[in-house]
Design an enzyme around this catalytic site. Structure first.
Site, PDB file in Angstrom:
ATOM      1  CG  PHE A  51      -0.204  -0.226   2.520  1.00 23.31           C
ATOM      2  CD1 PHE A  51       0.246   0.836   3.281  1.00 23.31           C
ATOM      3  CD2 PHE A  51       0.050  -1.509   2.976  1.00 23.31           C
ATOM      4  CE1 PHE A  51       0.928   0.635   4.470  1.00 23.31           C
ATOM      5  CE2 PHE A  51       0.722  -1.726   4.172  1.00 23.31           C
ATOM      6  CZ  PHE A  51       1.167  -0.650   4.917  1.00 23.31           C
ATOM      7  CE1 TYR A  52       4.054   1.725   3.852  1.00 23.35           C
ATOM      8  CE2 TYR A  52       6.303   1.152   3.319  1.00 23.35           C
ATOM      9  CZ  TYR A  52       5.318   1.337   4.249  1.00 23.35           C
ATOM     10  OH  TYR A  52       5.594   1.143   5.578  1.00 23.35           O
ATOM     11  N   GLY A  53       1.869   3.581  -1.932  1.00 27.26           N
ATOM     12  CA  GLY A  53       1.634   4.125  -3.250  1.00 27.26           C
ATOM     13  C   GLY A  53       0.437   3.455  -3.898  1.00 27.26           C
TER      14      GLY A  53
END
Length: 329
Positions: A51-53
């Site tokens: 979910f980093y981006g």
């Protein structure tokens, strides 16, 4: 040198969040330069997230492209990936279907260029028993060689103990910094030490408060998620900024930078007999910052005492997270 899963890692790791999860993403070329610099400076424990981006450009997408260009680096890196919380990081899903969907996606995005050494559900799912989650991870992914091992993220001490009875926990990720010392007092560090589980310290710079980059609230970009965090509000930020300035004065007295003092304070905690292996994972996008963060400096007992006195004199204001972001109690 510390090790995880029998693989040697540097005393300072590297957090990947800022490379892809930000309102003004840096270019892929700049991200590649940062990754190369981290590896060159011994920061070979990399921590990223599904979910980093956005789905089209998160940690896994960036890493696949990096290892396509630099395949020789894949075996040099110990890779930890968080997932199973949805793309907004606010919907923990430890169900068999949720874990499979997340991990299968992460593996697919890497296209075989790099094995995930550690997979962590980024938050505990209160609706799914841990034995259900771990059974899927252990039998379908660890035992089949698809991932190296199972880690925990943002959990309390009792959860670590519960998990350790169900599976082999290879790492525990928890927020730890001069401004977030909770793990030293709430049993997290002590439990990791007792069970011989490495502690991965995320946000070691307290989301930028300990970098010296902020001089006022106006320095926080309007679109930054930090504007929603309690410690960055108009009524709390000046107090926290003043504390950061006092810590920076101690760093100047020592002859190092504020980030170097913050990181090496975490590393020096391991000198104490009741502490586990602790690996801070600062994130930085500039090569110069990465090189600065990689430097090891010794923190003496006298300096420890001086830092403690400063922290006791001026307390950090505000909670770590806004109430909309789930934690494990």
């Amino acid at each position: 040198m510390p090790s995880i899963l029998g693989k040697e890692i540097g005393p300072i790791g590297y957090g990947l969040m800022g490379l892809t999860w930000r309102p003004d993403p840096i270019s892929q070329d700049k991200a590649f330069e940062a990754l190369k610099a981290a590896l060159k400076n011994g920061m070979n424990f990399w921590n990223g997230g599904e979910f980093y981006g956005p789905p089209e450009y998160n940690s896994l997408v960036l890493l696949e492209r990096y290892f396509e260009k630099y395949p020789e680096d894949a075996d040099k890196v110990v890779l930890s990936i968080k997932g199973a919380v949805g793309h907004d990081a606010r919907h923990p899903d430890g169900s068999p279907e949720g874990v499979r969907a997340s991990l299968d996606n992460c593996i697919a995005l890497l296209k075989g260029r790099k094995k995930i050494d550690i997979f962590e559900s980024a938050r505990r799912d209160p609706n799914t028993p841990m034995d259900v989650t771990f059974s899927v991870l252990e039998k379908e992914y660890v035992q089949t060689g698809k991932i190296g091992g199972i880690g925990l993220s943002e959990v309390k001490a009792s959860t670590i103990r519960e998990a350790a009875k169900l599976t082999k926990v290879v790492a525990v990720e928890s927020e730890l910094s001069l401004f977030s010392t909770d793990p030293l007092d709430n049993g997290i560090a002590a439990t990791c030490a007792e069970l011989k589980i490495p502690l991965v310290a995320y946000s070691p710079m307290s989301r930028g408060l300990l970098t010296g980059q902020f001089k006022s609230v106006s320095d926080i970009p309007e679109q930054s998620f930090l504007r929603h965090f309690p410690r960055f509000q108009p009524e709390t930020f000046p107090v926290n900024l003043e504390l950061a300035k006092q810590i920076e004065a101690l760093a100047s007295k020592k002859g190092c930078s504020l980030p170097q003092l913050a990181l090496n304070w975490i590393i020096a905690l391991q000198k104490r007999s009741d502490m586990p292996t602790i690996v801070p994972i600062p994130g930085a996008t500039l090569v110069s910052r990465i090189e600065e963060n990689s430097k090891i400096v010794d923190i003496t007992e006298a300096e420890f005492a001086e830092i403690d006195a400063t922290l006791n004199k001026v307390k950090v204001e505000g909670a770590r997270y806004p109430p909309t972001i789930p934690t494990d109690g």
